[in-house]
Design a protein around this motif. Sequence first.
Motif, mmCIF file in Angstrom:
data_model
loop_
_atom_site.group_PDB
_atom_site.id
_atom_site.type_symbol
_atom_site.label_atom_id
_atom_site.label_comp_id
_atom_site.label_asym_id
_atom_site.label_seq_id
_atom_site.Cartn_x
_atom_site.Cartn_y
_atom_site.Cartn_z
ATOM 1 N N ASP A 1 -54.724 -54.278 29.149
ATOM 2 C CA ASP A 1 -54.611 -54.778 30.849
ATOM 3 C C ASP A 1 -53.714 -53.677 31.327
ATOM 4 N N ARG A 2 -52.518 -52.524 31.073
ATOM 5 C CA ARG A 2 -52.294 -51.856 32.078
ATOM 6 C C ARG A 2 -53.195 -50.640 32.112
ATOM 7 N N LEU A 3 -53.788 -50.761 31.717
ATOM 8 C CA LEU A 3 -55.026 -49.694 31.831
ATOM 9 C C LEU A 3 -56.291 -50.166 33.077
ATOM 10 N N ASP A 4 -56.286 -51.129 33.368
ATOM 11 C CA ASP A 4 -57.540 -52.277 33.841
ATOM 12 C C ASP A 4 -56.633 -51.968 35.605
ATOM 13 N N HIS A 5 -55.752 -52.144 35.286
ATOM 14 C CA HIS A 5 -54.325 -51.865 36.704
ATOM 15 C C HIS A 5 -54.017 -50.637 36.797
ATOM 16 N N ALA A 6 -55.246 -49.038 36.614
ATOM 17 C CA ALA A 6 -54.475 -47.831 36.319
ATOM 18 C C ALA A 6 -53.986 -47.586 37.689
ATOM 19 N N GLU A 7 -54.390 -48.315 38.376
ATOM 20 C CA GLU A 7 -54.212 -47.581 40.243
ATOM 21 C C GLU A 7 -52.453 -47.557 40.146
ATOM 22 N N THR A 8 -51.635 -47.860 39.477
ATOM 23 C CA THR A 8 -50.336 -48.720 38.865
ATOM 24 C C THR A 8 -49.448 -47.579 37.691
ATOM 25 N N ALA A 9 -50.252 -47.226 37.333
ATOM 26 C CA ALA A 9 -50.258 -45.941 36.472
ATOM 27 C C ALA A 9 -50.369 -44.541 36.668
ATOM 28 N N ASP A 10 -49.250 -44.023 36.356
ATOM 29 C CA ASP A 10 -49.825 -42.226 36.647
ATOM 30 C C ASP A 10 -49.851 -41.857 35.612
ATOM 31 N N GLY A 11 -49.943 -40.269 35.707
ATOM 32 C CA GLY A 11 -50.825 -39.559 34.950
ATOM 33 C C GLY A 11 -50.984 -39.254 33.480
ATOM 34 N N ALA A 12 -49.467 -39.250 33.337
ATOM 35 C CA ALA A 12 -48.335 -39.361 32.270
ATOM 36 C C ALA A 12 -48.353 -40.448 31.341
ATOM 37 N N GLU A 13 -48.585 -41.985 32.664
ATOM 38 C CA GLU A 13 -48.307 -43.649 31.699
ATOM 39 C C GLU A 13 -49.668 -43.472 31.708
ATOM 40 N N ARG A 14 -50.843 -42.928 31.901
ATOM 41 C CA ARG A 14 -51.907 -43.110 31.494
ATOM 42 C C ARG A 14 -52.647 -42.948 30.129
ATOM 43 N N LYS A 15 -52.167 -41.699 30.011
ATOM 44 C CA LYS A 15 -52.508 -40.473 28.825
ATOM 45 C C LYS A 15 -51.803 -41.384 28.095
ATOM 46 N N ALA A 16 -50.516 -42.194 28.125
ATOM 47 C CA ALA A 16 -50.050 -42.672 26.661
ATOM 48 C C ALA A 16 -50.833 -43.720 26.313
ATOM 49 N N LEU A 17 -51.476 -44.673 27.616
ATOM 50 C CA LEU A 17 -51.703 -46.013 27.218
ATOM 51 C C LEU A 17 -52.988 -45.789 26.328
ATOM 52 N N LEU A 18 -54.040 -44.443 27.267
ATOM 53 C CA LEU A 18 -55.355 -44.286 25.932
ATOM 54 C C LEU A 18 -55.289 -43.799 25.028
ATOM 55 N N GLU A 19 -53.990 -43.175 24.597
ATOM 56 C CA GLU A 19 -53.434 -42.578 23.299
ATOM 57 C C GLU A 19 -52.970 -44.186 22.344
ATOM 58 N N ARG A 20 -52.649 -45.220 22.615
ATOM 59 C CA ARG A 20 -52.314 -46.283 21.737
ATOM 60 C C ARG A 20 -53.815 -47.118 21.877
ATOM 61 N N VAL A 21 -54.684 -46.845 22.847
ATOM 62 C CA VAL A 21 -55.578 -47.884 22.529
ATOM 63 C C VAL A 21 -56.337 -46.751 21.460
ATOM 64 N N ARG A 22 -56.475 -44.999 21.754
ATOM 65 C CA ARG A 22 -57.109 -44.771 20.840
ATOM 66 C C ARG A 22 -56.829 -44.709 19.153
ATOM 67 N N THR A 23 -55.704 -45.149 19.087
ATOM 68 C CA THR A 23 -54.720 -45.631 18.208
ATOM 69 C C THR A 23 -55.512 -46.084 16.950
ATOM 70 N N TYR A 24 -55.852 -47.446 18.420
ATOM 71 C CA TYR A 24 -56.175 -48.941 17.758
ATOM 72 C C TYR A 24 -57.344 -48.527 17.368
ATOM 73 N N GLU A 25 -57.803 -47.940 18.057
ATOM 74 C CA GLU A 25 -59.975 -47.798 17.644
ATOM 75 C C GLU A 25 -59.870 -46.667 16.521
#
Length: 139
Positions: free
Chosen positions: A76-100
């Motif tokens: 959800d937060r990645l879908d609204h990426a405009e609210t995430a800065d670069g570091a937050e986006r990277k952390a979110l992507l890492e969380r999703v990667r872990t689930y994958e």
Amino acid sequence: MDGKHMQIGEVAARTELSLRTIRHYEETNLVIPSARSQGGFRLYTESDVQRLMVIRRMKPLDFTLEQMRDLLDATDRLDHAETADGAERKALLERVRTYEQDASRKIEELRIQLSRAEDFAATLRTRLDAAHLQQGASI
């Protein structure tokens, strides 16, 4: 909003989830209906259906409700990426990667279990075939 609203029965048919299961996911805050009708019926959008499909796909892989909630929060937060800065986006992507990665590992475990189950069924078929041959030979 996604436009068209669907009642829970249509959502259940589309997702192949029971009404009870959908209500349970609402009670645990995994999926919240986008709206309610004047009569109080739950109304869902296509986004809600897609969210339920993610949950449905995670369930056979034994992800917990908390893990489902965490992944849905991250996406959800990645879908609204405009609210995430670069570091937050990277952390979110890492969380999703872990689930994958967890999903891939669990799928491999299921493949091994399936292979063993197929071997077992084949062993039983071989025994049954041999028993039928013996029975036919003794007639």
